[in-house]
Structures are given as structure tokens and as C-alpha cells.
Design an enzyme around this catalytic site. Structure first.
Site, PDB file in Angstrom:
ATOM      1  N   HIS A 193       0.840  -1.207   0.000  1.00  0.00           N
ATOM      2  CA  HIS A 193       0.000   0.000   0.000  1.00  0.00           C
ATOM      3  C   HIS A 193       0.866   1.246   0.000  1.00  0.00           C
ATOM      4  CE1 HIS A 193      -3.830  -2.079   1.796  1.00  0.00           C
ATOM      5  NE2 HIS A 193      -3.455  -2.592   0.646  1.00  0.00           N
ATOM      6  N   TYR A 218      -9.129   4.379   8.292  1.00  0.00           N
ATOM      7  CA  TYR A 218      -9.230   4.704   9.718  1.00  0.00           C
ATOM      8  C   TYR A 218     -10.417   5.654   9.844  1.00  0.00           C
ATOM      9  CZ  TYR A 218      -4.558   2.831  10.736  1.00  0.00           C
ATOM     10  OH  TYR A 218      -3.460   2.005  10.910  1.00  0.00           O
ATOM     11  N   PRO A 231      -2.806  -0.261  19.193  1.00  0.00           N
ATOM     12  CA  PRO A 231      -2.625  -0.733  17.805  1.00  0.00           C
ATOM     13  C   PRO A 231      -2.917   0.297  16.719  1.00  0.00           C
ATOM     14  CG  PRO A 231      -4.670  -1.548  18.725  1.00  0.00           C
ATOM     15  CD  PRO A 231      -3.952  -0.868  19.848  1.00  0.00           C
ATOM     16  N   LYS A 282       2.208  -0.458  15.040  1.00  0.00           N
ATOM     17  CA  LYS A 282       3.644  -0.425  15.316  1.00  0.00           C
ATOM     18  C   LYS A 282       4.191  -1.589  16.121  1.00  0.00           C
ATOM     19  CE  LYS A 282       4.694   3.321  13.207  1.00  0.00           C
ATOM     20  NZ  LYS A 282       5.333   3.089  11.896  1.00  0.00           N
ATOM     21  N   TYR A 295       4.189   6.733  10.080  1.00  0.00           N
ATOM     22  CA  TYR A 295       3.416   5.524   9.777  1.00  0.00           C
ATOM     23  C   TYR A 295       4.252   4.503   9.004  1.00  0.00           C
ATOM     24  CZ  TYR A 295      -0.743   2.698   8.949  1.00  0.00           C
ATOM     25  OH  TYR A 295      -1.663   1.665   8.940  1.00  0.00           O
TER      26      TYR A 295
HETATM   27  C1  PHB Z   1      -4.370  -4.969  10.999  1.00  0.00           C
HETATM   28  O1  PHB Z   1      -4.409  -5.139   9.763  1.00  0.00           O
HETATM   29  O2  PHB Z   1      -4.551  -5.892  11.801  1.00  0.00           O
HETATM   30  C2  PHB Z   1      -4.100  -3.598  11.529  1.00  0.00           C
HETATM   31  C3  PHB Z   1      -3.892  -2.573  10.637  1.00  0.00           C
HETATM   32  C4  PHB Z   1      -3.637  -1.290  11.120  1.00  0.00           C
HETATM   33  C5  PHB Z   1      -3.617  -1.064  12.471  1.00  0.00           C
HETATM   34  C6  PHB Z   1      -3.803  -2.111  13.363  1.00  0.00           C
HETATM   35  C7  PHB Z   1      -4.048  -3.392  12.873  1.00  0.00           C
HETATM   36  O3  PHB Z   1      -3.394   0.187  12.941  1.00  0.00           O
END
Ligand code: PHB
Ligand code: APR
Length: 389
Positions: free
Chosen positions: A74, A199, A292, A296, A383
Site C-alpha cells: 500500500h 481509519y 494498535p 507499530k 506511519y
Molecule cells: C491490521 O491489519 O490488523 C491492523 C492494521 C492497522 C492497524 C492495526 C491493525 O493500525
């Protein structure tokens, strides 16, 4: 039974396994001890975003063939708020990409490629003599008491392990922050409904649309820390995801499907310092936990063991212990950067529901980070991850 090695590694999660491979690549002996069985460790569903640097490291160790075949790459993420989506072009702004590849897939690859000593299903692990002749006592899978003598011990046994507890309480400084929410996570047999991660900040709470493959999605909902999964039948989960991911641009819809796995995970920020005591070195979740939201956890564990492997390598090659002596200080610089970023993402994206002032601050932050190139670049470079030291 007594055996000897240079580095005794407790824990076969990402930290312990990457360290083992890094040490072997440098000709340093090690033994890995894991409390759970192989099938348990390989089936444990966790996160799935790998930083550019993590992929480069695994590739340099020859451990990423399947990753490169099956991963999704991505170059951006979406922030969705006030029903409108805004793309953060990560690669354009920070020059690096992210990889979507499940953490348990990484663990499977590392175990499959590891030909060295790795003992699963051990119990009663205890550490002693951490200053001069570090020793790990344990009972192996067949019930035989074992003693492993090492030059150093790497405590890679996660948040609930025994290594951190081996450091005297008066030595260890604990920094902790618990968040008034948790994540209800699902793995679903459904095609992703968007090219990239979403998000979502909505008045009903946070939601995350992530994925594992063209046929499997991974999604999360902000819930109460004491949320009861039994109160969340499939239809309620999908209805809530639809409500929070709702957006004004026509034609977008959320694909659903059978839910394969579900869990609720607490959200906390946790750091201990120092991350070393005598000949014991903590790495990964044994020393720090991040919420999460910044994706990270795994990447920070890999960054720790990269520092440790480099320090051990120069120690064994030249006797120079400067890297080992500075291990904690070196790691904590990155740990706090990542802690700040994860706290910031969590605070910006999780409505607390009871404070309109907070909500306006969140919306202002979201409008700023999606309209200012400077602010978006700051998010992007954190990120995708900073280069390893
Ligand atoms: C996930 O794909 O499990 C995932 C992705 C982004 C995050 C946390 C978990 O910030
Ligand atoms: N003896 C042996 N092994 C142990 C013990 C023990 N007493 N206690 C725990 N372990 C094992 C656990 O079973 C687990 O497999 O240590 C391993 C620690 O692995 P993780 O918890 O995955 O921690 P780490 O390797 O630091 O990776 C951090 O994993 O949990 C995710 O979100 C987290 O992404 C982060 C990453």
C-alpha cells in the site's frame, strides 16, 4: 540436563524469532525457548502492517520469499471523518511503502526457515545469575528439567512473560497509560471494500477497515474495555461497521461475509526502562506495548532486536560492549517516538463520547492533517517507519 549457548532467547514471537535469525546470520549461537506449542504460536491472529524497514530486514535475511509473493503493498491510507474520506499518500510524502501481511504469517515463515534449536511447550522458565553467568532453568516438553547456560539472555517473552519480572522492582521504571476503550477485532471471509486501510472517526466510535488478502478482511471497532463479545452477534458487528464506515461518496459499500475469528483487545501504552539488567536484554512487548492504532507493535519489536543483534555482533567480534551498554538508551529513543505517534493516532481517532471539547479538538486535528502537506507528511513518515539505526 545442562546445555550451553551464547544467547538464550525466551519467546518465539516476532522479537525472539527475528533475533534468532539475525544472530545466526552473524554466526552467533542461540537457543529459543517457547511456552506455547508450534501450532498455537502459528495460529495466533494479531496485526498485519509491516514497515518498509521490517520488510527490508526480513528480505536481507532471505526470509521474505512468501511475503513478497503474497503481500499487499500500500502507498496510502484513508482517514474518514464527518462522512468524508481523505487519502494520506504515504509513499508520495515519505518515500516508503507499507506491506499488509499477517503477523502470524511472518511467524510461520520464521519458524519454517529456522533450522536451529527451538523448544516449544516448555514450562517453569526461570532466570538466574543475570550479572555474571546468566542461566535459564526450564522444564522441556517431555517433562525433563533443563538448565541453559548463556552469555546473555534475550527476554522476548511478551507482556505476560517472566523476563521483565526478573529485573528488580527498584531498578525498573514503569510508564503506563490505559485507554478508556478497547478494539473488537474480526477476521472475515469477505473481499476488502477498499484498496487501502480506512481509519474512521465517527460519533459512534472508531472503526478500522483493514485486510489480509483479496478474500479476507480484518476489521476493528472501538468498544468499552469490559465489552462482552457475547453481546456482539455477527449482524450487530456488520451493522456497526457499516454505520461507522458510512461515507458521503456514493457507490461505496462494505462487503461482509462469514466471521472467522473475533476478539477484544485492551488498549494501553506501556514502557519500562531500563530495557536491560546485567546480561538480560528485553525486546518487544516484554519492554513496551503500544495501542494498535499506529500499527507499530511488531515493527518496534523488530527494531529492538536489530539493535541487540548489531550490539552482540560487535561484542563477539571485537569485545567492544559499547553497543550493549547503550542498548536501552538506543531502543528507548525509537520506543518513545513510536509511543507518541501511537498515542497521537489513538487520541485523534477515538471519540470519548462525553466531552464535546475533545470531539472538536479531534475534528480540528483531522481537518489539519488532511489539509496541510506538512502535517500529512509528519503522519506519513511516522506511519511508514523511520529507518533502523
Ligand atoms: C491490521 O491489519 O490488523 C491492523 C492494521 C492497522 C492497524 C492495526 C491493525 O493500525
Ligand atoms: N517462557 C517461554 N515463552 C514465553 C513465556 C515464558 N515464560 N511467556 C511468554 N512466552 C512467549 C509467548 O508465548 C509468545 O509466543 O513469548 C512470545 C512473545 O511473543 P509476542 O507476545 O508476540 O511478543 P513480541 O515477540 O515482542 O512481538 C510483539 O507481537 O503481540 C504482538 O502486538 C504485538 O506486534 C506486537 C508483537
Amino acid at each position: 540436563m545442562e546445555t550451553r549457548t551464547q544467547v538464550g532467547i525466551i519467546g518465539a514471537g516476532p522479537a525472539g524469532l527475528v533475533l534468532a535469525h539475525l544472530l545466526r546470520a552473524r554466526g552467533i549461537d542461540c537457543v529459543v525457548l517457547e511456552r506455547q506449542s508450534r501450532s498455537y504460536v502459528e495460529a495466533r491472529i494479531r496485526a498485519g502492517v509491516l514497515e518498509h524497514g521490517t520488510v527490508d530486514l526480513l528480505t536481507s535475511l532471505g526470509l521474505a520469499d512468501r511475503l513478497h509473493r503474497e503481500r499487499m503493498v500500500h502507498h496510502g491510507i484513508e482517514l474518514l471523518f464527518e462522512r468524508s474520506a481523505h487519502r494520506i499518500p504515504l509513499t508520495e510524502l515519505a518515500g516508503r511503502e507499507i506491506t499488509i501481511y499477517g503477523q502470524h504469517e511472518v511467524v510461520k515463515d520464521l519458524i519454517a526457515a529456522w533450522g536451529g534449536p527451538l523448544h516449544f511447550s516448555v514450562s517453569d522458565v526461570s532466570l538466574s545469575d543475570l550479572s555474571f553467568a546468566p542461566t535459564i532453568s526450564y522444564v522441556d516438553a517431555s517433562g525433563v528439567s533443563q538448565v541453559l547456560r548463556c552469555d546473555v539472555i534475550a527476554g522476548c517473552d511478551g507482556f505476560h512473560g517472566v523476563s521483565r519480572a526478573a529485573i528488580p522492582a527498584d531498578v525498573l521504571r514503569v510508564h503506563q497509560r490505559d485507554y478508556p476503550h478497547a478494539w473488537l477485532g474480526i477476521l472475515a471471509q469477505a473481499p476488502p471494500s477498499s484498496e487501502e486501510l480506512i481509519y474512521a472517526h465517527s460519533p459512534r466510535g472508531f472503526a478500522l477497515h483493514s485486510m489480509r488478502s483479496p478474500t479476507v478482511t480484518r476489521m476493528y471497532l472501538q468498544v468499552r474495555p469490559d465489552e462482552d463479545l457475547a453481546e456482539w452477534p455477527d449482524e450487530r458487528i456488520w451493522a456497526e461497521l457499516r454505520a461507522r464506515l458510512d461515507r458521503s461518496d456514493a457507490g461505496w459499500s462494505l462487503a461482509d461475509g462469514p466471521i472467522l475469528e473475533r476478539s477484544v483487545a485492551a488498549m494501553r501504552s506501556f514502557v519500562v526502562s531500563p530495557m536491560q539488567y546485567g546480561r538480560l536484554f528485553l525486546a518487544g512487548d516484554a519492554a513496551h506495548i503500544v495501542p494498535p492504532t499506529g500499527a507499530k507493535g511488531l515493527n518496534l519489536a523488530v527494531a529492538d532486536v536489530k539493535v541487540l543483534a548489531d550490539a552482540l555482533s560487535s561484542f563477539y567480534a571485537t569485545g567492544d560492549s559499547a553497543g550493549l551498554d547503550a542498548y536501552s538508551e538506543t531502543c528507548l529513543r525509537r520506543v518513545w517516538r513510536v509511543q507518541h505517534f501511537s498515542w497521537w493516532m489513538t487520541s485523534m481517532l477515538h471519540p470519548t463520547g462525553d466531552d464535546p471539547f475533545d470531539l472538536e479538538l479531534q475534528l480540528s486535528q483531522l481537518r489539519y492533517v488532511t489539509s496541510s502537506r506538512a502535517a500529512a507528511t509528519s503522519l506519513a513518515e511516522n506511519y511508514v517507519g523511520f529507518p533502523f539505526p
